[in-house]
Design a protein around this motif. Structure first.
Motif, PDB file in Angstrom:
ATOM      1  N   ILE A 200       0.901  -1.158   0.000  1.00 29.49           N
ATOM      2  CA  ILE A 200       0.000   0.000   0.000  1.00 29.49           C
ATOM      3  C   ILE A 200       0.931   1.196   0.000  1.00 29.49           C
ATOM      4  CG2 ILE A 200      -1.841   1.235   1.182  1.00 29.49           C
ATOM      5  CD1 ILE A 200      -2.636  -1.566   0.187  1.00 29.49           C
ATOM      6  N   THR A 201       1.059   1.849  -1.142  1.00 30.25           N
ATOM      7  CA  THR A 201       2.091   2.867  -1.274  1.00 30.25           C
ATOM      8  C   THR A 201       1.722   4.143  -0.520  1.00 30.25           C
ATOM      9  OG1 THR A 201       3.554   3.926  -2.876  1.00 30.25           O
ATOM     10  CG2 THR A 201       1.199   3.932  -3.402  1.00 30.25           C
ATOM     11  N   GLU A 202       2.747   4.872  -0.101  1.00 26.72           N
ATOM     12  CA  GLU A 202       2.551   6.133   0.632  1.00 26.72           C
ATOM     13  C   GLU A 202       1.530   5.957   1.754  1.00 26.72           C
ATOM     14  OE1 GLU A 202       1.423   7.383  -2.992  1.00 26.72           O
ATOM     15  OE2 GLU A 202       3.474   7.445  -3.711  1.00 26.72           O
ATOM     16  N   ALA A 203       1.754   4.917   2.562  1.00 28.16           N
ATOM     17  CA  ALA A 203       0.766   4.561   3.596  1.00 28.16           C
ATOM     18  C   ALA A 203       0.725   5.568   4.742  1.00 28.16           C
ATOM     19  CB  ALA A 203       1.058   3.164   4.144  1.00 28.16           C
ATOM     20  N   GLY A 204       1.837   6.274   4.998  1.00 26.13           N
ATOM     21  CA  GLY A 204       1.837   7.251   6.082  1.00 26.13           C
ATOM     22  C   GLY A 204       2.934   6.980   7.093  1.00 26.13           C
ATOM     23  N   GLY A 205       2.785   7.580   8.271  1.00 27.50           N
ATOM     24  CA  GLY A 205       3.767   7.433   9.333  1.00 27.50           C
ATOM     25  C   GLY A 205       3.727   6.075   9.997  1.00 27.50           C
ATOM     26  N   LEU A 206       4.531   5.929  11.047  1.00 30.09           N
ATOM     27  CA  LEU A 206       4.695   4.625  11.678  1.00 30.09           C
ATOM     28  C   LEU A 206       3.375   4.043  12.168  1.00 30.09           C
ATOM     29  CD1 LEU A 206       6.460   2.336  12.676  1.00 30.09           C
ATOM     30  CD2 LEU A 206       6.970   3.690  14.720  1.00 30.09           C
ATOM     31  N   GLN A 207       2.581   4.838  12.886  1.00 23.11           N
ATOM     32  CA  GLN A 207       1.342   4.288  13.432  1.00 23.11           C
ATOM     33  C   GLN A 207       0.252   4.184  12.363  1.00 23.11           C
ATOM     34  OE1 GLN A 207      -0.976   6.618  16.418  1.00 23.11           O
ATOM     35  NE2 GLN A 207      -0.896   4.748  17.634  1.00 23.11           N
ATOM     36  N   GLY A 208      -0.048   5.296  11.693  1.00 21.25           N
ATOM     37  CA  GLY A 208      -1.104   5.281  10.689  1.00 21.25           C
ATOM     38  C   GLY A 208      -0.777   4.369   9.514  1.00 21.25           C
ATOM     39  N   GLY A 209       0.480   4.400   9.074  1.00 17.78           N
ATOM     40  CA  GLY A 209       0.886   3.559   7.949  1.00 17.78           C
ATOM     41  C   GLY A 209       0.862   2.085   8.292  1.00 17.78           C
ATOM     42  N   THR A 210       1.185   1.765   9.535  1.00 20.60           N
ATOM     43  CA  THR A 210       1.117   0.369   9.969  1.00 20.60           C
ATOM     44  C   THR A 210      -0.314  -0.147   9.919  1.00 20.60           C
ATOM     45  OG1 THR A 210       3.085   0.504  11.385  1.00 20.60           O
ATOM     46  CG2 THR A 210       1.456  -1.178  11.939  1.00 20.60           C
ATOM     47  N   VAL A 211      -1.241   0.656  10.425  1.00 20.17           N
ATOM     48  CA  VAL A 211      -2.651   0.241  10.409  1.00 20.17           C
ATOM     49  C   VAL A 211      -3.151   0.089   8.980  1.00 20.17           C
ATOM     50  CG1 VAL A 211      -4.999   0.944  11.013  1.00 20.17           C
ATOM     51  CG2 VAL A 211      -3.142   1.260  12.663  1.00 20.17           C
ATOM     52  N   LYS A 212      -2.872   1.087   8.166  1.00 17.52           N
ATOM     53  CA  LYS A 212      -3.350   1.079   6.779  1.00 17.52           C
ATOM     54  C   LYS A 212      -2.781  -0.104   6.004  1.00 17.52           C
ATOM     55  CE  LYS A 212      -3.883   4.459   3.017  1.00 17.52           C
ATOM     56  NZ  LYS A 212      -3.537   5.844   2.628  1.00 17.52           N
ATOM     57  N   SER A 213      -1.480  -0.340   6.146  1.00 21.50           N
ATOM     58  CA  SER A 213      -0.846  -1.451   5.443  1.00 21.50           C
ATOM     59  C   SER A 213      -1.355  -2.791   5.959  1.00 21.50           C
ATOM     60  CB  SER A 213       0.671  -1.382   5.608  1.00 21.50           C
ATOM     61  OG  SER A 213       1.193  -0.239   4.967  1.00 21.50           O
ATOM     62  N   SER A 214      -1.560  -2.886   7.256  1.00 26.01           N
ATOM     63  CA  SER A 214      -2.028  -4.148   7.834  1.00 26.01           C
ATOM     64  C   SER A 214      -3.403  -4.515   7.303  1.00 26.01           C
ATOM     65  CB  SER A 214      -2.061  -4.054   9.362  1.00 26.01           C
ATOM     66  OG  SER A 214      -0.769  -3.825   9.884  1.00 26.01           O
ATOM     67  N   ILE A 215      -4.266  -3.508   7.138  1.00 29.52           N
ATOM     68  CA  ILE A 215      -5.606  -3.770   6.600  1.00 29.52           C
ATOM     69  C   ILE A 215      -5.504  -4.251   5.149  1.00 29.52           C
ATOM     70  CG2 ILE A 215      -7.802  -2.717   5.933  1.00 29.52           C
ATOM     71  CD1 ILE A 215      -7.434  -0.842   8.375  1.00 29.52           C
ATOM     72  N   GLY A 216      -4.801  -3.491   4.312  1.00 25.70           N
ATOM     73  CA  GLY A 216      -4.719  -3.836   2.897  1.00 25.70           C
ATOM     74  C   GLY A 216      -3.975  -5.132   2.638  1.00 25.70           C
ATOM     75  N   LEU A 217      -2.766  -5.255   3.202  1.00 29.30           N
ATOM     76  CA  LEU A 217      -1.990  -6.467   2.980  1.00 29.30           C
ATOM     77  C   LEU A 217      -2.656  -7.666   3.638  1.00 29.30           C
ATOM     78  CD1 LEU A 217       1.696  -5.212   3.423  1.00 29.30           C
ATOM     79  CD2 LEU A 217       0.260  -5.228   1.400  1.00 29.30           C
ATOM     80  N   GLY A 218      -3.272  -7.426   4.800  1.00 34.92           N
ATOM     81  CA  GLY A 218      -3.947  -8.531   5.485  1.00 34.92           C
ATOM     82  C   GLY A 218      -5.074  -9.121   4.657  1.00 34.92           C
ATOM     83  N   MET A 219      -5.863  -8.261   4.011  1.00 35.66           N
ATOM     84  CA  MET A 219      -6.956  -8.756   3.171  1.00 35.66           C
ATOM     85  C   MET A 219      -6.419  -9.598   2.021  1.00 35.66           C
ATOM     86  SD  MET A 219      -9.931  -5.842   2.916  1.00 35.66           S
ATOM     87  CE  MET A 219      -8.908  -4.434   2.517  1.00 35.66           C
ATOM     88  N   LEU A 220      -5.348  -9.123   1.393  1.00 32.76           N
ATOM     89  CA  LEU A 220      -4.798  -9.843   0.246  1.00 32.76           C
ATOM     90  C   LEU A 220      -4.144 -11.154   0.662  1.00 32.76           C
ATOM     91  CD1 LEU A 220      -3.314  -6.754  -1.605  1.00 32.76           C
ATOM     92  CD2 LEU A 220      -5.138  -8.223  -2.481  1.00 32.76           C
ATOM     93  N   LEU A 221      -3.352 -11.110   1.718  1.00 31.30           N
ATOM     94  CA  LEU A 221      -2.680 -12.317   2.180  1.00 31.30           C
ATOM     95  C   LEU A 221      -3.673 -13.373   2.647  1.00 31.30           C
ATOM     96  CD1 LEU A 221       0.213 -10.560   4.106  1.00 31.30           C
ATOM     97  CD2 LEU A 221       0.486 -11.952   2.047  1.00 31.30           C
ATOM     98  N   TRP A 222      -4.735 -12.950   3.312  1.00 29.34           N
ATOM     99  CA  TRP A 222      -5.771 -13.883   3.762  1.00 29.34           C
ATOM    100  C   TRP A 222      -6.435 -14.567   2.564  1.00 29.34           C
ATOM    101  CZ3 TRP A 222     -11.460 -13.047   4.690  1.00 29.34           C
ATOM    102  CH2 TRP A 222     -12.022 -14.123   5.389  1.00 29.34           C
ATOM    103  N   ALA A 223      -6.508 -13.842   1.435  1.00 28.82           N
ATOM    104  CA  ALA A 223      -7.075 -14.405   0.212  1.00 28.82           C
ATOM    105  C   ALA A 223      -6.059 -15.258  -0.545  1.00 28.82           C
ATOM    106  CB  ALA A 223      -7.587 -13.286  -0.686  1.00 28.82           C
ATOM    107  N   GLY A 224      -4.845 -15.369  -0.021  1.00 24.06           N
ATOM    108  CA  GLY A 224      -3.820 -16.185  -0.663  1.00 24.06           C
ATOM    109  C   GLY A 224      -3.018 -15.467  -1.709  1.00 24.06           C
ATOM    110  N   ILE A 225      -3.167 -14.146  -1.796  1.00 24.40           N
ATOM    111  CA  ILE A 225      -2.490 -13.352  -2.823  1.00 24.40           C
ATOM    112  C   ILE A 225      -1.245 -12.700  -2.218  1.00 24.40           C
ATOM    113  CG2 ILE A 225      -2.685 -11.313  -4.308  1.00 24.40           C
ATOM    114  CD1 ILE A 225      -5.694 -11.967  -4.528  1.00 24.40           C
ATOM    115  N   GLY A 226      -0.133 -12.824  -2.930  1.00 28.06           N
ATOM    116  CA  GLY A 226       1.080 -12.139  -2.491  1.00 28.06           C
ATOM    117  C   GLY A 226       2.260 -13.078  -2.348  1.00 28.06           C
ATOM    118  N   ASP A 227       3.406 -12.659  -2.918  1.00 30.14           N
ATOM    119  CA  ASP A 227       4.627 -13.455  -2.836  1.00 30.14           C
ATOM    120  C   ASP A 227       5.768 -12.701  -2.172  1.00 30.14           C
ATOM    121  OD1 ASP A 227       3.738 -15.887  -4.492  1.00 30.14           O
ATOM    122  OD2 ASP A 227       3.264 -14.202  -5.806  1.00 30.14           O
TER     123      ASP A 227
END
Length: 376
Positions: A209-236
């Protein structure tokens, strides 16, 4: 059949490529990446940052190469690195040629920005000659003009179409050692684009998730986006893009994978938020344990719970558990079984010692198993 089917993640089947010595795609572990933010021309500072990222487990590290001076320093950087280094190239195809000759394990390019097909061919030939992989990097913020005119705005269909066009550039040159990303700062846009791309190709995908933000906000934002994709089995491969120290990107990346049970590194701490029932200062204890146990890379679990409401139940699910009790004495669980009690004064050192001993025990068992397999 798994006894816990609700935890199962069926990973998308992708072809495997090599980024240096790191396999990407197929059944390889999902790689954790980051990117340096030092001036690449300052080789010493860049190497120092790479070394810090290597220490926390970075599998692949990207370095921007915007100038001839940067690619001149790049050779020194790749020689010093212990992990594969990706050269980030945007507009100057000659930087890609220089980086390939300078030891790049992968070239991150946007083929549409490189220029003519002749220039793309030169980059591909340099990649072939030097054993480089390529990452096609599509970004919602820099979509091609004809796609913006066609779709009116960045959208999942536009990102996927851009990726497919760039893929064809490389396929036409009979080059297939590449991975793809379709990044956006908007979580919904990025997730939809990756889902669309996953359906139409089998190349490995690099998530972010590009330009996600600072340490706290970017962590939350990336965790949501990457988490959804990884849970669906997408991502290497994954990169958590933060306006922070790249070391933090690597740490967050591993936390995301660890939370989904995809890949473990180090101690997974299960802890409560604490309340008036706590038998000891949970927040202070967890903070100290995270710092004291940061050197352990062996995957194992530790629960730190302040009272007996959920403590015993959580402790039964971890390798080592600490549950707060009364009168300054707290229960210690080993492999899910209540084993002994420990007082406040000795608690921290005692738990650190138990975790270090458990890590050593696991490593010894792993080495013995590997030796037994090698002897067969």
């Amino acid at each position: 059949m798994s006894v816990r089917p609700w935890r199962d993640i069926t990973r998308r089947k992708s072809r495997q490529i090599m980024v240096g010595k790191v396999p990407v795609g197929g059944d390889a572990p999902i790689a954790v990446q980051t990117m340096t933010n030092t001036p690449t021309e300052d080789a010493a500072a860049t190497i120092d940052q790479i070394r810090a990222c290597e220490e926390v487990g970075a599998d692949i590290i990207r370095v921007s190469c915007p100038t001839p001076e940067a690619t001149a320093a790049f050779r020194q950087i790749t020689r010093a690195a212990r992990v594969p280094i990706v050269a980030d190239i945007h507009f100057h195809y000659k930087r890609a040629l220089e980086a390939a000759d300078g030891g790049a394990a992968c070239l991150r390019i946007n083929p549409g920005n490189i220029g003519s097909r002749a220039r793309v061919k030169e980059v591909v030939n340099a990649a072939k000659a030097n054993g480089c992989a390529i990452r096609i990097g599509v970004n919602a913020g820099s979509l091609e003009k004809h796609l913006l005119e066609k779709y009116g705005e960045p959208c999942p269909e536009a990102l996927v179409e851009s990726a497919l066009e760039h893929m064809k550039y490389l396929q036409d040159e009979d080059f297939h050692e590449f991975k793809i990303s379709v990044k956006a700062s908007d979580v919904f846009l990025a997730v939809a684009a990756y889902n669309g791309l996953a359906e139409v190709c089998d190349y490995p995908l690099h998530l972010g998730i590009t330009e996600a933000g600072g340490l706290q906000g970017g962590t939350v934002k990336s965790s949501i986006g990457l988490g959804m994709l990884l849970w669906a089995g997408i991502g290497d491969t994954i990169r958590v893009s933060l306006s922070a120290d790249p070391v933090e990107e690597v740490k967050v990346g591993y936390h995301i994978l660890k939370s989904l049970g995809i890949r473990a590194r180090g101690v997974k701490i299960v802890s409560c938020p604490s309340c008036a029932r706590q038998g000891f200062d949970v927040v202070k204890t967890v903070d100290a344990l995270e710092r004291r146990l940061a050197h352990i890379t062996t995957p194992l679990s530790l629960s730190v719970l302040g009272c007996v409401v959920n403590g015993p139940g959580e402790a039964r699910e971890t390798d080592i558990g600490l549950t707060g009790g009364g009168n300054g004495r707290h229960a210690v669980f080993l492999s899910g079984i209540s084993d002994h009690v420990i007082d406040d004064e000795r608690m921290l050192e005692h738990i650190v010692g138990l975790v270090e001993a458990k890590a050593a025990e696991i490593e010894a068992a792993n080495e013995a198993a590997a030796a037994a397999v090698a002897a067969e």
